[in-house]
Design a protein around this motif. Sequence first.
Motif, short mmCIF file in Angstrom:
data_model
loop_
_atom_site.label_atom_id
_atom_site.label_comp_id
_atom_site.label_asym_id
_atom_site.label_seq_id
_atom_site.Cartn_x
_atom_site.Cartn_y
_atom_site.Cartn_z
N PRO A 1 0.82 -1.22 0.00
CA PRO A 1 0.00 0.00 0.00
C PRO A 1 0.85 1.27 0.00
O PRO A 1 0.50 2.25 -0.63
N ASN A 2 1.96 1.25 0.70
CA ASN A 2 2.84 2.41 0.73
C ASN A 2 3.44 2.67 -0.65
O ASN A 2 3.60 3.81 -1.07
N LEU A 3 3.77 1.60 -1.37
CA LEU A 3 4.31 1.72 -2.72
C LEU A 3 3.29 2.37 -3.65
O LEU A 3 3.62 3.23 -4.45
N MET A 4 2.04 1.98 -3.54
CA MET A 4 1.00 2.57 -4.36
C MET A 4 0.85 4.06 -4.06
O MET A 4 0.64 4.86 -4.95
N THR A 5 0.98 4.40 -2.81
CA THR A 5 0.87 5.80 -2.43
C THR A 5 2.00 6.60 -3.08
O THR A 5 1.77 7.69 -3.60
N ASP A 6 3.20 6.05 -3.10
CA ASP A 6 4.32 6.73 -3.74
C ASP A 6 4.09 6.87 -5.25
O ASP A 6 4.36 7.92 -5.83
N ILE A 7 3.59 5.81 -5.86
CA ILE A 7 3.31 5.85 -7.30
C ILE A 7 2.21 6.87 -7.58
O ILE A 7 2.30 7.64 -8.55
N GLU A 8 1.19 6.89 -6.76
CA GLU A 8 0.11 7.86 -6.94
C GLU A 8 0.62 9.28 -6.78
O GLU A 8 0.24 10.18 -7.53
N LYS A 9 1.50 9.50 -5.80
CA LYS A 9 2.08 10.83 -5.60
C LYS A 9 2.89 11.25 -6.82
O LYS A 9 2.79 12.40 -7.27
N LEU A 10 3.66 10.32 -7.34
CA LEU A 10 4.45 10.64 -8.54
C LEU A 10 3.54 10.95 -9.72
O LEU A 10 3.82 11.86 -10.50
N GLN A 11 2.44 10.20 -9.85
CA GLN A 11 1.51 10.45 -10.95
C GLN A 11 0.88 11.83 -10.82
O GLN A 11 0.73 12.55 -11.80
N VAL A 12 0.53 12.21 -9.60
CA VAL A 12 -0.04 13.54 -9.37
C VAL A 12 0.98 14.61 -9.74
O VAL A 12 0.65 15.61 -10.39
N GLN A 13 2.23 14.40 -9.36
CA GLN A 13 3.28 15.37 -9.68
C GLN A 13 3.48 15.47 -11.20
O GLN A 13 3.63 16.56 -11.75
N VAL A 14 3.47 14.33 -11.87
CA VAL A 14 3.62 14.33 -13.32
C VAL A 14 2.44 15.06 -13.97
O VAL A 14 2.62 15.87 -14.89
N ASP A 15 1.25 14.78 -13.49
CA ASP A 15 0.06 15.46 -14.03
C ASP A 15 0.15 16.97 -13.84
O ASP A 15 -0.17 17.75 -14.75
N GLU A 16 0.59 17.39 -12.66
CA GLU A 16 0.73 18.82 -12.40
C GLU A 16 1.78 19.46 -13.31
O GLU A 16 1.58 20.55 -13.84
N LEU A 17 2.88 18.76 -13.51
CA LEU A 17 3.92 19.28 -14.40
C LEU A 17 3.42 19.38 -15.84
O LEU A 17 3.74 20.34 -16.54
N GLU A 18 2.65 18.40 -16.27
CA GLU A 18 2.11 18.44 -17.63
C GLU A 18 1.14 19.60 -17.79
O GLU A 18 1.13 20.27 -18.83
N MET A 19 0.34 19.87 -16.76
CA MET A 19 -0.59 21.01 -16.84
C MET A 19 0.18 22.33 -16.88
O MET A 19 -0.14 23.23 -17.65
N LYS A 20 1.21 22.44 -16.05
CA LYS A 20 2.02 23.66 -16.04
C LYS A 20 2.70 23.86 -17.39
O LYS A 20 2.75 24.98 -17.91
N GLN A 21 3.21 22.79 -17.95
CA GLN A 21 3.89 22.87 -19.24
C GLN A 21 2.91 23.30 -20.33
O GLN A 21 3.23 24.14 -21.18
N ALA A 22 1.70 22.76 -20.31
CA ALA A 22 0.69 23.15 -21.30
C ALA A 22 0.32 24.62 -21.13
O ALA A 22 0.18 25.35 -22.13
N PHE A 23 0.18 25.07 -19.90
CA PHE A 23 -0.13 26.48 -19.64
C PHE A 23 1.00 27.38 -20.13
O PHE A 23 0.76 28.42 -20.74
N GLN A 24 2.24 26.96 -19.89
CA GLN A 24 3.38 27.75 -20.33
C GLN A 24 3.45 27.81 -21.86
O GLN A 24 3.77 28.86 -22.42
N GLU A 25 3.15 26.72 -22.52
CA GLU A 25 3.13 26.72 -23.99
C GLU A 25 2.09 27.72 -24.50
O GLU A 25 2.36 28.48 -25.43
#
Length: 78
Positions: free
Chosen positions: A3-27
């Motif tokens: 369960p802790n591993l899934m939480t880390d993967i989910e956190k990373l996915q959230v971070q990746v999603d946020e970075l993708e949104m920021k990158q799209a906004f910057q474009e």
Amino acid sequence: MVPNLMTDIEKLQVQVDELEMKQAFQEQTIDDLNEALTDQQFQFDKMQVQLKFLVGKVKGFQSSNMAEESEETPPPHY
């Protein structure tokens, strides 16, 4: 520990999603700024042409048949 591993993967996915949104906004922001800059450059070029035209007109006035100020007769009320 799984369960802790899934939480880390989910956190990373959230971070990746946020970075993708920021990158799209910057474009989008870069595209908007580029368009504004292009418009301003067009207006600047147009104003340069107009200014050159006006400078030519003013220079034409100076070389016209107008008398110099010192050559003018004073107005009648003097």
